[in-house]
Design an enzyme around this catalytic site. Structure first.
Site, PDB file in Angstrom:
ATOM      1  N   ASN A  97       0.835  -1.200   0.000  1.00  0.00           N
ATOM      2  CA  ASN A  97       0.000   0.000   0.000  1.00  0.00           C
ATOM      3  C   ASN A  97       0.874   1.255   0.000  1.00  0.00           C
ATOM      4  O   ASN A  97       1.497   1.590   1.002  1.00  0.00           O
ATOM      5  CB  ASN A  97      -0.918   0.014   1.226  1.00  0.00           C
ATOM      6  CG  ASN A  97      -1.835  -1.195   1.246  1.00  0.00           C
ATOM      7  OD1 ASN A  97      -2.724  -1.319   0.407  1.00  0.00           O
ATOM      8  ND2 ASN A  97      -1.625  -2.106   2.191  1.00  0.00           N
ATOM      9  N   ASP A  98       0.914   1.923  -1.142  1.00  0.00           N
ATOM     10  CA  ASP A  98       1.754   3.110  -1.290  1.00  0.00           C
ATOM     11  C   ASP A  98       0.870   4.306  -1.638  1.00  0.00           C
ATOM     12  O   ASP A  98       0.266   4.359  -2.705  1.00  0.00           O
ATOM     13  CB  ASP A  98       2.785   2.870  -2.396  1.00  0.00           C
ATOM     14  CG  ASP A  98       3.762   4.031  -2.552  1.00  0.00           C
ATOM     15  OD1 ASP A  98       3.586   5.060  -1.857  1.00  0.00           O
ATOM     16  OD2 ASP A  98       4.687   3.909  -3.367  1.00  0.00           O
ATOM     17  N   PHE A  99       0.782   5.272  -0.717  1.00  0.00           N
ATOM     18  CA  PHE A  99      -0.006   6.483  -0.937  1.00  0.00           C
ATOM     19  C   PHE A  99       0.746   7.515  -1.774  1.00  0.00           C
ATOM     20  O   PHE A  99       0.255   8.601  -2.016  1.00  0.00           O
ATOM     21  CB  PHE A  99      -0.389   7.113   0.406  1.00  0.00           C
ATOM     22  CG  PHE A  99      -1.500   6.399   1.126  1.00  0.00           C
ATOM     23  CD1 PHE A  99      -2.822   6.711   0.869  1.00  0.00           C
ATOM     24  CD2 PHE A  99      -1.215   5.412   2.056  1.00  0.00           C
ATOM     25  CE1 PHE A  99      -3.847   6.062   1.526  1.00  0.00           C
ATOM     26  CE2 PHE A  99      -2.239   4.753   2.722  1.00  0.00           C
ATOM     27  CZ  PHE A  99      -3.558   5.075   2.446  1.00  0.00           C
ATOM     28  N   GLY A 100       1.950   7.159  -2.192  1.00  0.00           N
ATOM     29  CA  GLY A 100       2.787   8.102  -2.917  1.00  0.00           C
ATOM     30  C   GLY A 100       3.991   8.527  -2.107  1.00  0.00           C
ATOM     31  O   GLY A 100       4.823   9.317  -2.559  1.00  0.00           O
TER      32      GLY A 100
END
Length: 283
Positions: free
Chosen positions: A218-221
């Site tokens: 999970n990468d929000f940026g």
């Protein structure tokens, strides 16, 4: 109470995709209650069951949290040794990585708990039932479809038998979670609803989460996550959350235990030769 771990991490993954503009119109796979036509609605939950005790961010002084890491090598060694001792050609009796890690934790905690041999002990494992129902639900079905698979024995029986025996008991309990079993549980529950508060557990382990959840995808940026922590939700002796580790094939076991049990566990050489203590009281 609304969603289980599978749905929670599915939500988290979709959230990150929205933030990174990879997904703009997420959809949910929903399914009505599988007891439709069997029970009468509404299900009336007593008011006393709806009042949850407040969960404090601080633990009582006699409880401590800790994180243990099982490397892929730790797990492979335990799994190979355990399956060799179990023997047999039945694929259903093959002990999984998760089962052997949980058995090692359970047996070691009981060993260091100072319980009388005749005292009953339990390991309550939260299980995803989507694919165990008939007909099965989609893996992506959103909601709460968790059953509590409970293994019961005595402290003496646990300690008089080896790790393979404990792992085999967990394996048998997992295999017993069928469509019929869960249907009976659900029918009885709607007649007498009970909502566990999950705070204090006596002589029991309550195990939730899963090493299969996509925690680190999970990468929000901001880049790939570097750690996952349980927060104040894990409170009470015998509460355990399992997550995948940062290294492929590893697992992290987040525990909440009585202080005297944890101190003995951290000095148990038989336990520590298969595990690494990575964090203490910082969850």
């Amino acid at each position: 109470m609304v969603v289980d771990g599978t749905s929670f991490w599915s939500f988290f993954k979709t959230w990150t995709e929205i933030c990174s503009a990879r997904k703009m119109f997420p959809s949910l796979s929903l399914r009505g209650c599988f007891l439709d036509g069997i029970i009468d609605y509404p299900i009336r939950v007593p008011f006393s069951e709806t009042v949850s005790p407040l969960v404090s961010s601080s633990l009582p002084p006699n409880l401590q949290k800790n994180i243990f890491r099982f490397t892929s090598r730790n797990i492979s060694e335990l799994k190979a040794k355990t399956n060799d001792e179990v023997g047999g050609s039945d694929e259903d009796l093959k002990i999984s990585s998760f089962q052997v890690v949980l058995a090692h934790m359970w047996r070691s905690i009981i060993k260091n708990s100072g319980l009388s041999p005749e005292e009953l002990i339990q390991c309550k494992l939260a299980m995803d039932l989507r694919r165990r129902l008939n007909p099965p639900l989609e893996k992506e079905c959103f909601g709460n479809m968790v059953g509590l698979a409970t293994t019961t024995t005595t402290a003496g029986e646990m300690l008089n038998n080896g790790l393979h025996w404990a792992a085999l008991q967990l394996n048998k309990t997992v295999r017993s979670q069928t469509n019929e079993e869960f249907k009976r549980f659900a029918e009885n529950w709607v007649k007498n609803p009970k909502i566990p508060n999950g705070l204090m557990v006596n002589n029991s382990l309550v195990v939730a989460s899963s090493p299969r959840f996509n925690v680190f995808g999970n990468d929000f940026g901001w880049g790939k996550p570097i750690a996952v922590r349980a927060g104040p939700g894990i409170a009470g002796h015998g509460k355990i959350l399992v997550y995948p580790g940062t290294d492929e094939g590893s697992m992290e076991i987040h525990t909440s235990l009585w202080s005297h049990v944890l101190q003995k566990l951290l000095a148990d050489e038989d336990f520590l030769q298969h595990v690494v203590c990575i964090n203490r009281n910082q969850m």
